[in-house]
Design a protein around this motif. Structure first.
Motif, mmCIF file in Angstrom:
data_model
loop_
_atom_site.group_PDB
_atom_site.id
_atom_site.type_symbol
_atom_site.label_atom_id
_atom_site.label_comp_id
_atom_site.label_asym_id
_atom_site.label_seq_id
_atom_site.Cartn_x
_atom_site.Cartn_y
_atom_site.Cartn_z
ATOM 1 N N ASN A 86 0.895 12.242 -9.738
ATOM 2 C CA ASN A 86 0.028 13.422 -9.624
ATOM 3 C C ASN A 86 0.760 14.614 -9.014
ATOM 4 N N TYR A 87 2.082 14.590 -9.065
ATOM 5 C CA TYR A 87 2.877 15.602 -8.368
ATOM 6 C C TYR A 87 2.532 17.027 -8.807
ATOM 7 N N ASP A 88 2.457 17.265 -10.101
ATOM 8 C CA ASP A 88 2.200 18.627 -10.578
ATOM 9 C C ASP A 88 0.849 19.143 -10.082
ATOM 10 N N ALA A 89 -0.174 18.292 -10.125
ATOM 11 C CA ALA A 89 -1.503 18.696 -9.667
ATOM 12 C C ALA A 89 -1.512 18.925 -8.153
ATOM 13 N N THR A 135 -4.592 21.388 -7.372
ATOM 14 C CA THR A 135 -5.736 20.950 -8.170
ATOM 15 C C THR A 135 -6.012 19.453 -8.039
ATOM 16 N N PHE A 136 -5.129 18.720 -7.385
ATOM 17 C CA PHE A 136 -5.373 17.290 -7.159
ATOM 18 C C PHE A 136 -6.497 17.152 -6.135
ATOM 19 N N SER A 137 -7.528 16.409 -6.485
ATOM 20 C CA SER A 137 -8.716 16.350 -5.627
ATOM 21 C C SER A 137 -9.166 14.915 -5.420
ATOM 22 N N ALA A 138 -8.232 14.094 -4.978
ATOM 23 C CA ALA A 138 -8.535 12.692 -4.678
ATOM 24 C C ALA A 138 -7.651 12.271 -3.518
ATOM 25 N N SER A 139 -7.729 11.025 -3.134
ATOM 26 C CA SER A 139 -6.801 10.488 -2.132
ATOM 27 C C SER A 139 -5.741 9.671 -2.846
ATOM 28 N N LEU A 140 -4.584 9.533 -2.231
ATOM 29 C CA LEU A 140 -3.517 8.726 -2.836
ATOM 30 C C LEU A 140 -3.903 7.260 -2.901
ATOM 31 N N THR A 141 -4.712 6.790 -1.942
ATOM 32 C CA THR A 141 -5.139 5.387 -1.989
ATOM 33 C C THR A 141 -6.060 5.134 -3.172
ATOM 34 N N ASP A 142 -6.874 6.143 -3.530
ATOM 35 C CA ASP A 142 -7.779 5.987 -4.680
ATOM 36 C C ASP A 142 -7.061 6.206 -6.013
ATOM 37 N N ALA A 143 -5.904 6.861 -5.969
ATOM 38 C CA ALA A 143 -5.206 7.213 -7.218
ATOM 39 C C ALA A 143 -4.087 6.242 -7.561
ATOM 40 N N GLY A 144 -3.793 5.295 -6.691
ATOM 41 C CA GLY A 144 -2.693 4.365 -6.920
ATOM 42 C C GLY A 144 -3.153 3.030 -7.467
ATOM 43 N N PRO A 145 -2.218 2.154 -7.841
ATOM 44 C CA PRO A 145 -2.570 0.853 -8.433
ATOM 45 C C PRO A 145 -3.322 -0.075 -7.493
ATOM 46 N N MET A 146 -3.280 0.168 -6.176
ATOM 47 C CA MET A 146 -3.966 -0.694 -5.227
ATOM 48 C C MET A 146 -5.417 -0.255 -4.991
ATOM 49 N N ALA A 147 -5.885 0.744 -5.717
ATOM 50 C CA ALA A 147 -7.224 1.309 -5.495
ATOM 51 C C ALA A 147 -8.345 0.263 -5.530
ATOM 52 N N PRO A 148 -8.363 -0.680 -6.482
ATOM 53 C CA PRO A 148 -9.462 -1.669 -6.497
ATOM 54 C C PRO A 148 -9.527 -2.513 -5.220
ATOM 55 N N THR A 149 -8.364 -2.846 -4.671
ATOM 56 C CA THR A 149 -8.354 -3.636 -3.430
ATOM 57 C C THR A 149 -8.840 -2.804 -2.259
ATOM 58 N N PHE A 150 -8.441 -1.532 -2.209
ATOM 59 C CA PHE A 150 -8.950 -0.656 -1.152
ATOM 60 C C PHE A 150 -10.472 -0.547 -1.232
ATOM 61 N N ALA A 185 0.825 -1.208 0.000
ATOM 62 C CA ALA A 185 0.000 0.000 0.000
ATOM 63 C C ALA A 185 0.859 1.258 0.000
ATOM 64 N N VAL A 186 1.953 1.234 0.742
ATOM 65 C CA VAL A 186 2.876 2.373 0.749
ATOM 66 C C VAL A 186 3.439 2.598 -0.652
ATOM 67 N N GLU A 187 3.847 1.523 -1.306
ATOM 68 C CA GLU A 187 4.389 1.640 -2.663
ATOM 69 C C GLU A 187 3.337 2.213 -3.624
ATOM 70 N N SER A 188 2.082 1.788 -3.444
ATOM 71 C CA SER A 188 0.994 2.283 -4.296
ATOM 72 C C SER A 188 0.799 3.782 -4.115
ATOM 73 N N CYS A 189 0.850 4.249 -2.874
ATOM 74 C CA CYS A 189 0.631 5.676 -2.612
ATOM 75 C C CYS A 189 1.820 6.523 -3.063
ATOM 76 N N VAL A 190 3.025 5.989 -2.954
ATOM 77 C CA VAL A 190 4.199 6.699 -3.477
ATOM 78 C C VAL A 190 4.047 6.875 -4.992
ATOM 79 N N ALA A 191 3.627 5.823 -5.666
ATOM 80 C CA ALA A 191 3.417 5.899 -7.118
ATOM 81 C C ALA A 191 2.346 6.941 -7.457
ATOM 82 N N ALA A 192 1.290 6.996 -6.650
ATOM 83 C CA ALA A 192 0.220 7.970 -6.897
ATOM 84 C C ALA A 192 0.717 9.392 -6.695
#
Length: 447
Positions: free
Chosen positions: A322-325, A330-345, A311-318
């Motif tokens: 989304n760094y610029d946003a 302007t980024f308007s989500a959570s890192l858990t929802d924006a990373g590759p692990m989002a479906p499992t969350f 999960a940590v790796e997924s959030c780092v990737a997110a």
């Protein structure tokens, strides 16, 4: 936003403080929080399972410590990437980690007893009393009532760390402005949020709820100005874009409650072993481990640890993607929802919502907790009614109400109008532990 400002080490309420060469101000922030009475009280406040006797079920303090550990790991990995890409100066990754760790240990410090159901119970009690519009409840202007009706632990937490604890009304804990920025998930007052959102969908994740009471908004403004947080000013209301580190603090919390709540549900028997094992195995990327020598609890604990790392790796990737946003606000989500692990969350959220949060024992205790909070607030309200009639002169309280003040150690300092009185009532109620709330309710009702 610029990291040079975002990592502002200036203390709120103490502009002339000079950092010590061998101890970061952000480490001091962490230490001030963990040595505070509000933090200690988290040891007897509900995380998910109310008033549980099982030693291995999480309460708010253990949850906060675990969130701070995950947050520190997240921030170090992101900080190292920022250093490698020359976005921050060498060595600043340590500052990021220390800021996030401090904000994480404080993230639940304003939560009332009985968890989120306690927030709802306090809000409903205020709403009912405002409807009656009697005594001190009638003195508060209607436009200022919403922050009590929708009582919010995040705003209470900001009030604790900036006003109530340590240097009362003089900066509170006097934390660094960077830590305060990382702490504030919802940089908006209830009145401005209502003007912006009304009954519709929030246009930005930072106004999904409110996170600052009207009484502390000037303190937040001071911090936000130093940090360079973009402010949105229009006819609907004023609000700020989130500090980038808020997303890391929020992600650490999301990781812990999603994954660890499943472990707790297995421990309490609310979810079967196979259900929790299969979902955590998926979360951990289906590891091929020899578990033949492990019992069920050890197997779940192993999968929990592996899942948190993924999960940590997924959030780092997110964060990277989304760094610029994030930096433009302007980024308007959570890192858990924006990373590759989002479906499992999403699966974890659904399982907790449908089977853990609706468990019979939890539901019964939440019903009981709601009555406890109502009894406490109704039992203490007469003190403030009497104080209002006495024109806020504590020396003129009736004998019985003076007894109540002594018995409950009610803090009436600075109470000089209706709004301050209601905040003092909310400060007292939200500050109680689960068991102390039960004891006070029994005393006040004579049961």
């Amino acid at each position: 936003m610029e990291w040079e400002k975002l990592l502002c080490s200036e203390r709120l309420g103490d502009k002339h403080y000079e950092p010590k060469p061998n101890r970061s101000i952000f480490v001091q922030d962490h230490d001030r929080i963990v040595f505070s009475a509000p933090f200690r009280r988290l040891a007897n406040k509900t995380q998910v399972q109310p008033l549980y006797e099982h030693d291995h079920v999480h309460h708010r303090l253990i949850h906060s410590v675990e969130v701070s550990s995950v947050g520190r790991s997240l921030a170090m990995r992101i900080g190292n990437w920022l250093e490698e890409t020359h976005r921050i100066a060498d060595g600043e990754s340590n500052s990021l980690a220390n800021i996030v760790q401090a904000a994480c240990v404080a993230h639940d410090i304003g939560n009332p007893p009985f968890g989120h159901s306690g927030e709802a119970a306090m809000g409903d009690w205020f709403a009912e009393k405002f409807d009656d519009a009697k005594g001190v409840m009638a003195e508060l202007e209607e436009r200022h009532r919403l922050e009590f009706i929708e009582f919010e632990g995040n705003a209470q937490g900001f009030r604790i760390v900036t006003r109530l604890e340590m240097y009362r009304n003089e900066g509170g804990m006097r934390l660094s402005k960077a830590t305060l920025g990382a702490f504030t998930k919802y940089p908006v007052t209830s009145a401005d949020r209502e003007s912006i959102v009304g009954k519709g969908t929030a246009p930005y994740v930072g106004v999904k709820k409110f996170g600052v009471f009207r009484s502390e908004i000037e303190l937040f403004k001071e911090a936000a100005d130093s940090l360079g947080l973009p402010q949105e000013v229009d006819q609907a209301g004023n609000w700020w874009r989130r500090h980038p580190l808020v997303f890391i603090v929020e992600a650490a919390d999301d990781i812990c409650y999603n994954i660890v709540d499943l472990e707790d549900a297995f421990t309490t028997g609310e979810l079967p072993f196979d259900t929790v094992r299969d979902l955590l195995h998926e979360a951990a990327n289906n590891p091929n481990r020899d578990v033949s020598g492990l019992n069920q609890a050890e197997h779940i604990a192993l999968l929990r640890a592996l899942s948190i790392n993924v999960a940590v790796e997924s959030c780092v990737a997110a964060f990277k993607a989304n760094y610029d946003a994030i930096m433009t606000g302007t980024f308007s989500a959570s890192l858990t929802d924006a990373g590759p692990m989002a479906p499992t969350f999403a699966k974890m959220n659904a399982l907790s919502r449908d089977q853990v949060f609706t468990a019979r024992r939890k539901t019964e205790l939440e019903v009981s907790g709601r009555r406890v909070i109502g009894n406490v607030m109704s039992g203490v309200l007469p003190v403030f009614e009497d104080l209002a009639k006495a024109k806020w002169d504590q020396e003129k309280l009736s004998g019985h109400n003076r007894q109540l003040v002594r018995a409950l150690d009610l803090d009436l300092r600075s109470v000089a109008d209706a709004e301050q009185a209601l905040h003092a009532l909310a400060d007292f109620t939200s500050g109680m532990t689960d068991r102390y709330a039960v004891r006070v309710a029994r005393m006040l009702t004579g049961i």
